[in-house]
Design an enzyme around this catalytic site. Structure first.
Site, short mmCIF file in Angstrom:
data_model
loop_
_atom_site.label_atom_id
_atom_site.label_comp_id
_atom_site.label_asym_id
_atom_site.label_seq_id
_atom_site.Cartn_x
_atom_site.Cartn_y
_atom_site.Cartn_z
N LYS A 278 0.85 -1.19 0.00
CA LYS A 278 0.00 0.00 0.00
C LYS A 278 0.88 1.23 0.00
O LYS A 278 1.98 1.22 0.57
CB LYS A 278 -0.90 0.01 1.25
CG LYS A 278 -1.66 1.31 1.48
CD LYS A 278 -2.37 1.33 2.83
CE LYS A 278 -2.99 2.69 3.09
NZ LYS A 278 -3.70 2.77 4.38
N GLU B 49 -7.96 11.66 13.55
CA GLU B 49 -7.21 10.43 13.86
C GLU B 49 -6.21 10.60 14.99
O GLU B 49 -5.29 11.41 14.91
CB GLU B 49 -6.48 9.95 12.60
CG GLU B 49 -5.79 8.60 12.79
CD GLU B 49 -5.30 7.99 11.50
OE1 GLU B 49 -4.70 6.91 11.54
OE2 GLU B 49 -5.51 8.61 10.42
N GLU C 181 -7.16 -2.55 3.48
CA GLU C 181 -6.39 -1.34 3.75
C GLU C 181 -6.44 -1.00 5.25
O GLU C 181 -5.43 -0.63 5.86
CB GLU C 181 -6.95 -0.18 2.93
CG GLU C 181 -6.27 1.16 3.17
CD GLU C 181 -7.01 2.33 2.53
OE1 GLU C 181 -6.66 3.48 2.85
OE2 GLU C 181 -7.93 2.09 1.72
N GLU D 97 -12.45 11.07 -3.72
CA GLU D 97 -12.26 11.00 -2.27
C GLU D 97 -11.34 12.12 -1.78
O GLU D 97 -11.59 12.72 -0.73
CB GLU D 97 -11.68 9.64 -1.89
CG GLU D 97 -11.60 9.41 -0.40
CD GLU D 97 -11.11 8.01 -0.06
OE1 GLU D 97 -10.25 7.89 0.83
OE2 GLU D 97 -11.59 7.05 -0.69
#
Length: 417
Positions: free
Chosen positions: A177, A222, A266, A402
């Site tokens: 990733k 986050e 992910e 996104e």
């Protein structure tokens, strides 16, 4: 800010903390030129002036060696440092110990701390004698900018080509990733009002970590890591869907996000990386069996809480930050290869974007968020950033949509004609 000291000898910093009666607005204390970090729990720390500034290691040593008088004695009292660390692990970082801090805990307890450099002479003022009405400087009512120019630094089509290149590298087995970010420039016809921008972030994103650190502002959902005593907590996020404002459409998007093998993979990659980084420091560590859904005004995220107890003696929060950063949520996996691919494909210096923002006290307690949904502001210009996690089956057009949803978090508070 005045020129900061460059070295910290034992007991160089002298600090005094007193409880404050009545409500205080930390954002008003910070104003446009102070430092601010506000947590979703309600804890807030606002700083003004510079008692000491330096690298994380130098600041940590200065805090530990400080001479402290603290009548409140809880995480965040006494001398603290605030700041933002760069995305690149070997990048230069500076943290600041403010001369004055006004703190508010989740239960409403409020305090004021003063800090001085003893080598520069003088003693720390008694916080009890400080009139907060004189500290708070209400921002004057100004019209603000009326015209804006917004442009993507890199053409969207070129960024989509970079996504295609990344998916090819992933399918070829070079990495699992990688996170690719976009940069958007905003130029106003007069200076941007940082204090007003901060207010809009606090009102619009109450469930986020909101920060203003030397021109770097943002509202991040986050938690990278929080440490209080021997308790440690992280909440990695990976997997995002735009929100449209229609309840049925948003519910359908959440269902597809939760059921998507690509997004779930992910997300699990990020959880595993956070767990693997923290477990060597812990006597106990676990994470939620299923991700939760975190809904923000513009997007929905998958999030999983990782929590546990640290082994004795517990490491300080800055050591935990160094072990965790950069997570796959902002970099990729393996991290070393992802950093190479980002340098090859992204096309700009992230600076503090996607680094970490937060605070640390003399006991090693602290809270650090992942510095996303952010902007670098200087005068009438701002750099705004957003990135996406790319895996083998990522679709460039979907990823572009996104990033546009994520960019709206900052563009919506910056561009107010």
């Amino acid at each position: 800010m005045s020129a900061p000291p460059t070295a910290a000898g034992p007991g160089r910093l002298v600090s005094r903390t007193r409880r404050v009666a009545g409500p205080v607005d930390p954002a008003a204390v910070a104003g446009a030129d102070g430092l601010l970090f506000v947590e979703p729990s309600g804890r807030a720390l606002a700083g003004r002036g510079v008692a000491f500034a330096g690298s994380p290691a130098a600041v940590e040593a200065a805090l530990v060696a400080a001479r402290v008088e603290d009548e409140v004695e809880r995480p965040g009292t006494g001398p603290i440092a605030l700041g933002a660390l760069p995305f690149l692990p070997d990048g230069r970082a500076t943290l600041v110990v403010p001369e004055l801090v006004v703190g508010r805990d989740a239960d409403g307890t409020t305090w004021i701390t003063t800090v001085v450099d003893a080598e520069a002479g003088g003693a720390a003022p008694d916080p009890g004698g400080i009139d907060l009405a004189e500290v708070v400087r209400p921002s004057p009512a100004v019209p603000g900018p009326g015209g804006f120019r917004v442009r993507s630094v890199r053409p969207p089509a070129d960024w989509c080509d970079a996504v295609r290149s990344a998916t090819g590298m992933i399918r070829a087995g070079r990495l699992d990733k990688v996170v690719l970010a976009r940069e958007v420039e905003v130029e106003a016809d007069s200076d941007l009002d940082l204090a007003a921008i901060l207010r809009r972030l606090l009102l619009g994103f109450p469930g986020c970590f909101t920060y203003s650190l030397d021109g770097f502002v943002g509202a991040s959902p986050e938690l990278l890591v929080g440490r209080e005593g021997d308790e440690v907590r992280s909440q990695p996020m990976a997997g995002t869907a735009p929100r449209r404002g229609d309840p049925l459409a948003d519910a359908d998007a959440v269902a597809r996000l939760v059921d998507s093998p690509s997004y779930r993979h992910e997300h699990q990659v990020t959880i595993d990386a956070v767990y693997d980084a923290l477990v060597p420091f812990c006597s106990y560590l676990d994470f939620e069996a299923e991700p939760s859904v975190v809904a923000l005004p513009n997007v929905t995220h998958l999030a999983t809480t990782v929590a546990g107890r640290l082994s004795a003696p517990p490491p300080g929060v800055l050591e935990l930050v160094a072990a965790l950063h950069p997570t796959p949520a902002v970099c990729g996996r393996p991290a070393a290869v992802a950093l190479e691919v980002i340098a090859e494909l992204e096309g700009f210096d992230r600076g503090r974007y996607a680094g970490a923002a937060g605070w640390v006290d003399r006991h090693g307690n602290g809270t650090w968020c992942v510095a996303i949904r952010s902007a670098e502001i200087a005068g009438r210009r701002a750099r705004v950033f957003a990135g996406n996690g790319i895996v083998a089956d990522s679709d460039p057009a979907t990823e572009l949509i996104e990033t546009r949803a994520k960019l709206q978090a900052m563009l919506g508070v910056l561009v107010r004609p």
